[in-house]
Structure formats: structure tokens, C-alpha cells
Design a protein around this motif. Sequence first.
Motif, PDB file in Angstrom:
ATOM      1  N   SER A 123       0.827  -1.209   0.000  1.00 21.84           N
ATOM      2  CA  SER A 123       0.000   0.000   0.000  1.00 21.84           C
ATOM      3  C   SER A 123       0.860   1.257   0.000  1.00 21.84           C
ATOM      4  O   SER A 123       0.587   2.217  -0.730  1.00 21.84           O
ATOM      5  N   GLU A 124       1.906   1.248   0.813  1.00 21.29           N
ATOM      6  CA  GLU A 124       2.799   2.409   0.877  1.00 21.29           C
ATOM      7  C   GLU A 124       3.534   2.601  -0.450  1.00 21.29           C
ATOM      8  O   GLU A 124       3.697   3.729  -0.925  1.00 21.29           O
ATOM      9  N   PHE A 125       3.961   1.498  -1.027  1.00 21.67           N
ATOM     10  CA  PHE A 125       4.667   1.581  -2.307  1.00 21.67           C
ATOM     11  C   PHE A 125       3.731   2.060  -3.411  1.00 21.67           C
ATOM     12  O   PHE A 125       4.105   2.882  -4.255  1.00 21.67           O
ATOM     13  N   TYR A 126       2.506   1.565  -3.392  1.00 20.99           N
ATOM     14  CA  TYR A 126       1.505   1.969  -4.381  1.00 20.99           C
ATOM     15  C   TYR A 126       1.260   3.476  -4.300  1.00 20.99           C
ATOM     16  O   TYR A 126       1.205   4.170  -5.321  1.00 20.99           O
ATOM     17  N   LEU A 127       1.149   3.990  -3.081  1.00 19.81           N
ATOM     18  CA  LEU A 127       0.951   5.427  -2.894  1.00 19.81           C
ATOM     19  C   LEU A 127       2.136   6.216  -3.444  1.00 19.81           C
ATOM     20  O   LEU A 127       1.962   7.254  -4.088  1.00 19.81           O
ATOM     21  N   SER A 128       3.349   5.717  -3.216  1.00 27.81           N
ATOM     22  CA  SER A 128       4.543   6.415  -3.714  1.00 27.81           C
ATOM     23  C   SER A 128       4.553   6.464  -5.244  1.00 27.81           C
ATOM     24  O   SER A 128       5.003   7.449  -5.835  1.00 27.81           O
ATOM     25  N   LEU A 129       4.044   5.414  -5.883  1.00 26.87           N
ATOM     26  CA  LEU A 129       3.968   5.400  -7.349  1.00 26.87           C
ATOM     27  C   LEU A 129       2.946   6.415  -7.856  1.00 26.87           C
ATOM     28  O   LEU A 129       3.177   7.104  -8.859  1.00 26.87           O
ATOM     29  N   ILE A 130       1.817   6.520  -7.164  1.00 23.95           N
ATOM     30  CA  ILE A 130       0.796   7.495  -7.544  1.00 23.95           C
ATOM     31  C   ILE A 130       1.333   8.915  -7.365  1.00 23.95           C
ATOM     32  O   ILE A 130       1.091   9.800  -8.191  1.00 23.95           O
ATOM     33  N   MET A 131       2.081   9.127  -6.294  1.00 21.29           N
ATOM     34  CA  MET A 131       2.694  10.439  -6.061  1.00 21.29           C
ATOM     35  C   MET A 131       3.688  10.777  -7.166  1.00 21.29           C
ATOM     36  O   MET A 131       3.757  11.921  -7.628  1.00 21.29           O
ATOM     37  N   LEU A 132       4.455   9.786  -7.597  1.00 27.73           N
ATOM     38  CA  LEU A 132       5.429  10.015  -8.667  1.00 27.73           C
ATOM     39  C   LEU A 132       4.713  10.290  -9.987  1.00 27.73           C
ATOM     40  O   LEU A 132       5.152  11.126 -10.787  1.00 27.73           O
ATOM     41  N   GLN A 133       3.617   9.613 -10.204  1.00 21.04           N
ATOM     42  CA  GLN A 133       2.817   9.852 -11.405  1.00 21.04           C
ATOM     43  C   GLN A 133       2.254  11.279 -11.389  1.00 21.04           C
ATOM     44  O   GLN A 133       2.218  11.962 -12.423  1.00 21.04           O
ATOM     45  N   ASN A 134       1.837  11.732 -10.220  1.00 16.17           N
ATOM     46  CA  ASN A 134       1.342  13.097 -10.065  1.00 16.17           C
ATOM     47  C   ASN A 134       2.459  14.111 -10.323  1.00 16.17           C
ATOM     48  O   ASN A 134       2.248  15.147 -10.970  1.00 16.17           O
ATOM     49  N   PHE A 135       3.658  13.809  -9.827  1.00 14.66           N
ATOM     50  CA  PHE A 135       4.832  14.655 -10.063  1.00 14.66           C
ATOM     51  C   PHE A 135       5.100  14.777 -11.564  1.00 14.66           C
ATOM     52  O   PHE A 135       5.357  15.864 -12.084  1.00 14.66           O
ATOM     53  N   GLN A 136       5.021  13.668 -12.238  1.00  9.28           N
ATOM     54  CA  GLN A 136       5.244  13.611 -13.683  1.00  9.28           C
ATOM     55  C   GLN A 136       4.227  14.477 -14.425  1.00  9.28           C
ATOM     56  O   GLN A 136       4.583  15.312 -15.264  1.00  9.28           O
ATOM     57  N   SER A 137       2.963  14.296 -14.100  1.00  5.16           N
ATOM     58  CA  SER A 137       1.889  15.004 -14.785  1.00  5.16           C
ATOM     59  C   SER A 137       1.916  16.506 -14.518  1.00  5.16           C
ATOM     60  O   SER A 137       1.773  17.321 -15.443  1.00  5.16           O
ATOM     61  N   LEU A 138       2.120  16.894 -13.255  1.00  4.93           N
ATOM     62  CA  LEU A 138       2.126  18.314 -12.908  1.00  4.93           C
ATOM     63  C   LEU A 138       3.264  19.067 -13.585  1.00  4.93           C
ATOM     64  O   LEU A 138       3.073  20.176 -14.089  1.00  4.93           O
ATOM     65  N   ASN A 139       4.444  18.471 -13.590  1.00  2.00           N
ATOM     66  CA  ASN A 139       5.587  19.147 -14.204  1.00  2.00           C
ATOM     67  C   ASN A 139       5.425  19.264 -15.718  1.00  2.00           C
ATOM     68  O   ASN A 139       5.763  20.294 -16.306  1.00  2.00           O
ATOM     69  N   TYR A 140       4.912  18.215 -16.337  1.00  3.48           N
ATOM     70  CA  TYR A 140       4.677  18.269 -17.782  1.00  3.48           C
ATOM     71  C   TYR A 140       3.707  19.411 -18.111  1.00  3.48           C
ATOM     72  O   TYR A 140       3.954  20.220 -19.015  1.00  3.48           O
ATOM     73  N   THR A 141       2.615  19.479 -17.361  1.00  6.12           N
ATOM     74  CA  THR A 141       1.620  20.525 -17.593  1.00  6.12           C
ATOM     75  C   THR A 141       2.199  21.906 -17.317  1.00  6.12           C
ATOM     76  O   THR A 141       1.931  22.869 -18.045  1.00  6.12           O
ATOM     77  N   ALA A 142       3.016  22.017 -16.270  1.00 11.43           N
ATOM     78  CA  ALA A 142       3.610  23.310 -15.915  1.00 11.43           C
ATOM     79  C   ALA A 142       4.541  23.810 -17.015  1.00 11.43           C
ATOM     80  O   ALA A 142       4.514  24.999 -17.369  1.00 11.43           O
TER      81      ALA A 142
END
Length: 241
Positions: A123-142
Motif C-alpha cells: 500500500s505504501e509503495f503503491y501510494l509512492s507510485l501514484i505520487m510520482l505519477q502526479n509529479f510527472q503530470s504536474l511538471n509536464y503541464t507546468a
Amino acid sequence: MKFGKTFESHLTTEWRQQYMNYAELNAMIRTAVVNAPDVKVSRDSRYIRERDKNSDPEVLAYYQNFERNFFATCHQELSRVEDFFAHKLAEARRKLEEIRKQLISMQNNQRGPNNRQLGLACSEFYLSLIMLQNFQSLNYTAFRKICKKYDKYIKSNRGAMWFHEYVSEAPFTNENELRQMISEVEQLYTTYLTNGDRARAMAKLRVPPLRQFSSPARVFIAGMLLGLFIVSAIIVIISCE
């Protein structure tokens, strides 16, 4: 809501320094337009008139210098995002391999973390992957937004060209590996920890919204209503005595 505020409200706080600095780049553009020498602007706009920019050598030199500085800063921001993403992705690969081995060992009744511990680790690892995916998406959009804003205010197509050349094909924008890792964690959890019950596995892995926030207006209204309720309750109590 303007993108700058959306960006700030959705980033992962502990990684704040690793995101591209949208606010700084945005300020650079606005400052460049305001401080441009002898540039005529309309009363209701700060946009540069193309004829002013190209006909005056001083103005042209000013914007050429700004272009160099702006995109040099963009490169620095992109480099930081790329380095951090690559580091986190490599870390995730190692963690996924470790979890995979532990789950197989558990199934074979070998010594190691128990079912509950592995469930928590997944569960903790899954959350870290979602956070990294969010990091990826936000920076691309920015990066896309700031390049679009550059072209809009500077009356140029250099922003779109830079984005296409350096960001659109950058390694951190490749979503495939991260999606595959997220999918594999879901499959591993389903297979080893919920006996094939995917619905139960997804319920266990469910990630809450990464950022929930209330506007100041909502906070004020909620506080006011709570205050009125307390006052009303006191009046009722007094009247009943």
C-alpha cells in the motif's frame, strides 16, 4: 483557479523543491514585459506589439537577451525534474523487485514479512507510485503552460518550439513504465494478498486525493455558521432555565 495556484495546491509537499519553479518563470515573463524599453502597450494589455519589438534594435536586443536567460532557466528546471524523476523511478524498480520476491517467499511459506506487513508495504509503495505519477503530470503541464504563456506575452513561437524539442520527448514524460509498475502492484496484491479478489485488492490500495483543500471563503462561512449555532444553543439553554 489560475494554474499557478492549482500547481501549488496539488504538488507533494515533501518534494516541493524538486518541482519546476513555475512561479519564478511566470514572474520572469511578466517582469520582462513590464521593464521592456520603449515598448508601446495597449491600455488593457501587457502584450508586446510585434512591430515595436522588431523595428527597434534596442528592444530587439532586450528580448533576445531575455530569451537566452529565460530558456537557460527552463533548462535548469527541466534538469532538476529529470534527475529527481530518474532517481525515484530507479528506487521504485528496486522496491518492486523486493516486494515481488517477498510475496513469492510468503506463498512458499519461507521466513519473512507476514501477510499484514506485506500488505502495508504494498500500500505504501503503491501510494509512492501514484505520487510520482502526479509529479510527472504536474511538471509536464507546468512546462507546457509556461511555454504557452511565453509565446502569448512575448509574441513568439519560441516557447512552443522549446517545449516540443526538450520536454515533449523528455524521459520523465514517458508514462509507460510507471503505469506498468502501478498495474503490477495491483496484480501482485490481488494474487498474493486477496486470493484473486481484485475488488477487495483495489479497495485496500485505494489512494485518497493527494490534496484536499478549502477556499478561505468556505472556511469563513463554515466558521460563521458554527458560531451562529453555538450562540443559538446558548440562547435556547438560557431560555429553558
